[in-house]
Design an enzyme around this catalytic site. Sequence first.
Site, PDB file in Angstrom:
ATOM      1  N   ASP A 222       0.810  -1.217   0.000  1.00 27.42           N
ATOM      2  CA  ASP A 222       0.000   0.000   0.000  1.00 27.42           C
ATOM      3  C   ASP A 222       0.849   1.276   0.000  1.00 27.42           C
ATOM      4  OD1 ASP A 222      -2.776   1.214   0.728  1.00 27.42           O
ATOM      5  OD2 ASP A 222      -1.465   2.028   2.278  1.00 27.42           O
ATOM      6  N   GLU A 295       1.426  -0.653  -5.035  1.00 23.67           N
ATOM      7  CA  GLU A 295       0.558   0.471  -5.360  1.00 23.67           C
ATOM      8  C   GLU A 295       1.379   1.752  -5.315  1.00 23.67           C
ATOM      9  OE1 GLU A 295      -3.309   2.979  -3.807  1.00 23.67           O
ATOM     10  OE2 GLU A 295      -1.673   2.447  -2.470  1.00 23.67           O
TER      11      GLU A 295
HETATM   12  C1  GLC Z   1      -3.864   3.453  -0.272  1.00 20.80           C
HETATM   13  C2  GLC Z   1      -5.157   2.695  -0.173  1.00 20.80           C
HETATM   14  C3  GLC Z   1      -6.227   3.611   0.343  1.00 20.80           C
HETATM   15  C4  GLC Z   1      -5.825   4.085   1.715  1.00 20.80           C
HETATM   16  C5  GLC Z   1      -4.446   4.741   1.694  1.00 20.80           C
HETATM   17  C6  GLC Z   1      -3.891   4.907   3.062  1.00 20.80           C
HETATM   18  O1  GLC Z   1      -3.897   4.431  -1.241  1.00 20.80           O
HETATM   19  O2  GLC Z   1      -5.475   2.105  -1.403  1.00 20.80           O
HETATM   20  O3  GLC Z   1      -7.471   2.995   0.385  1.00 20.80           O
HETATM   21  O4  GLC Z   1      -6.758   5.005   2.196  1.00 20.80           O
HETATM   22  O5  GLC Z   1      -3.511   3.965   0.982  1.00 20.80           O
HETATM   23  O6  GLC Z   1      -3.498   3.681   3.612  1.00 20.80           O
END
Ligand code: GLC
Length: 576
Positions: A222, A295
């Site tokens: 993440d 991500e």
């Molecule tokens: C990422 C996740 C999102 C979350 C953020 C903080 O972007 O996909 O849903 O709010 O991280 O952890």
Amino acid sequence: MLIKSIALCSLLLALALPALAEVGWWRSAQFYQIYPRSFKDSDGDGIGDLNGITQQLEYLKEIGITATWLSPIFTSPMADFGYDVADFYNIDPLFGTMQDFDKLLARAKQLDIKIILDFVPNHSSDECDWFKRSAAGEPEYKDFYVWHTGKVVNGIRQPPNNWISVFRGSMWTWHEGRQAYYLHQFLAKQPDLNYRNPKVIEAMKDVLRFWLRKGVYGFRIDAVPHVFEIAADKNGNWPDEPRNEAVSDPEDYTYLNHIYTTHQPETIDLVYQFREVMEDLDRELGGDDRVLLTEAYAPLNVLMQYYGNGTHNGSQIPFNFELLGNVNRESNAYQYAELLHNWLDNMPAGQVANWVLGNHDSSRIGSRLGADRIDATNMLLLTLPGISVNYQGEEIGMTDVWISWKDTVDPQACQSNEQEFERLTRDPVRTPFQWSDEAQAGFSNGASTWLPLASDYKLVNVKRERGIPLSHLNIYKQLRALRDEPSMQHGDVTISAIGPNVLAFKRSLSGHNSFITVWNINDNVEAVNLDSVFTSLSSQLKYVVVNDKSVRRKNDLTYANSLLLMPKEAVVLSTL
Ligand code: GLC
Ligand code: MG
């Protein structure tokens, strides 16, 4: 003679096997994102859970999924619905118990579906034991988070600098106990871990090891670009970030250019280190290789470094958000072709492409591009070379559900106001999965659900779509089946925009049938000559997948040099 041919067969098999093993199970896999709160509720509290996922794993098998990544299931006060982890080693009671998780793993193993977990390295919850100990100044944990006493201007205490959090307002929150500010790139309830402390990196690697030993096959990592902030100067201070003059709201994240709080060079090395943990555990545990999906919303040249640098391996699947981030209802075939090329042409040698069209943070395809483009985008996802990543519900064509300000629960929206929340809210893409036309769409047998159901669930649901030959679901399944073809697994791709309205690409592998995906993006009837853009087609081609705009049927033939396309028609053709 028989013995001879058996011997020959086994020899050929032996020769073929190492080649197969080299490929890696994930290289042409179908990944599926489950948002556990909204997939299936087994206990009637209106919130999805692990037993619900276990019950429905067979559905993933039905649609041909190889591996599923679950948004966070760990102990959490749910300030960001699980992206605020209070205990990295436990399951939140809302989702079930560790025994339930073990059952999920066991069932997944029976069905040959791999479980991938969400790993949130950037921050924990403020309710995490580590944070409490850090706030209390315990020597071991004192520097686990990023602390600063702030500065005093005209006798008034202020945060150390101008940094703004992704979810609005200062990135710094004062902590009475510790008498200092702590840094949080997201909510105040999500304090950032201090990656300049090697103990933090070790602690997080231990988390990875723990879940890998339990039997998960990897992680979706993440918010990677946020993990490192620039190192403090010799006085322990960090510089202000420069203004983005285009934005005037001083609380908004986009008010600043985040040159010191995102994409720091150390980030890439950290991904390489995490991959090393995967490879260590591959050696320790054997079996199929473990994967990282990362991500990162980042420039292409940065993303390509995530794959590795020649000496170090990185993420096998740095999410490709080129399409997700850049197409809209007006995008033409030239733009689509360019976006596809952006990834394919920049990818380091030996790596595999991945295609992502949705997730729990972005508007659904049907809402973004129009419901009449859902099948076409699933065609892109499943017939382009490499890995497909599907967000739950996209395969049945779920669309965004409008939710009023009063009923909005997403913190990203709730931190804003009634005028702006619609731009920010992620609730509309997180509503309960639509299994059937029964009460609560078959998602729950409780009286209510944590987010409202889509009003169209009686029409858009798995049960109904199973029975409609050209439903989104059945087209998805046909596309999935087509992926087993050698040219889909290992073939090249040639992409071509045939004018502004028609996007086409050909998958081919010598000695095998070629497949051509053709999409009429807009509302004119189009006549195209595929021979003008692709070589070595047979003069006639066979329809192998059609959508509900087609007047032709599966197995019909057409001439390659005069293909007629109806408005929004999307088809896959095969050479004869
Ligand atoms: C990422 C996740 C999102 C979350 C953020 C903080 O972007 O996909 O849903 O709010 O991280 O952890
Ligand atoms: Mg950070």
